[in-house]
Design an enzyme around this catalytic site. Sequence first.
Site, PDB file in Angstrom:
ATOM      1  N   SER A 158       0.917  -1.235   0.117  1.00 59.56           N
ATOM      2  CA  SER A 158       0.016  -0.059   0.041  1.00 59.56           C
ATOM      3  C   SER A 158       0.885   1.165   0.027  1.00 59.56           C
ATOM      4  O   SER A 158       2.087   1.181   0.537  1.00 59.56           O
ATOM      5  CB  SER A 158      -0.901   0.168   1.387  1.00 59.56           C
ATOM      6  N   TYR A 184      -0.016   0.027  10.537  1.00 57.41           N
ATOM      7  CA  TYR A 184      -0.631  -0.456   9.398  1.00 57.41           C
ATOM      8  C   TYR A 184       0.802  -0.036   8.138  1.00 57.41           C
ATOM      9  O   TYR A 184       1.141  -0.892   7.607  1.00 57.41           O
ATOM     10  CB  TYR A 184      -1.764   0.326   8.786  1.00 57.41           C
TER      11      TYR A 184
END
Length: 321
Positions: A158, A184
């Site tokens: 990501s 994350y």
Amino acid sequence: MARIESRFGSTSTALEVVEGIDLTGRRAVVTGASSGIGVETARALATAGAEVVLAVRDVAAGERTASDIARTSGRDDVTVARLDLADLASVDAFTAAWSGPLHVLVANAGVMDTPFGRTRQGFETQFGTNHLGHFALATGLHGALAAAGDARVVVVSSSGHAASPVVFDDLFFERRPYDPGLAYGQSKTANVLFAVEATRRWAADGVTANALMPGGIWTPLQRHWSPEQRAAAEEQARRAEGAGLFAMKTPEQGAATSVFLATAPEVAGIGGRYFEDCREAEVVDRLQGLHGVVPHALDPVAARRLWDVSQELVDTARAAA
């Protein structure tokens, strides 16, 4: 070293990417294939002729997805197997049950911005699920990947990787306040570093690995956001789209880069890189919106260290079971 380009772009779909590709006789595993881009990744691979295994935590949802993919692809060999990446016992059961070669492993499953929690073995949830679970899965399947002779590992990362390097001194937020976004980001950096080191270690076995950014897509991945976070993100996306800076993708478009890395001739034998919009991303000091990859995600020294640390964590957890 020239960056890999392609004729596909941000609006290409997974099915467009595999048009003309023949995967007959090839076997693929897609994790998290019962929702979001995982479904469309699996659908495209099956449509191109691959024997696809949906590796999912919710078997019932996986069975529904398999039926849908079988209907649209015309394949009768789309199967489902249980896999909980937050539990090494589940990962080890999956790898132990596998037999024969594996040509494509798509590490697609993941969680994002979760409240603080721990996996079954005590790892911080996002790092444990997104990285360590897939690390254990890929290393457990190494023999099957090597047996294929030309296997590809595709790791869904990501743009969130830019938020944090891997903080080796505090992987599990035991000495700093927990921040869902940093956790994350760390896990997504780990995904890229895994691809870097897996390629270094396994290329001689015919196994390469690449990481990717799928794009901005509304999927169940955002389920841990508050209503306020979701509303703010939607408004930001609308403004960016209105200014011509950015466009949200459909799941079919979001799966395109995963499928490109799994199938495209352009990346045969290529590994250790980060892609977006079906082409290799530019290395930048700071992301341009969602675009680019920052240097800490491709650092070969950090990649080697992460591999060694990950192996030790997994081995210690198994020994304690």
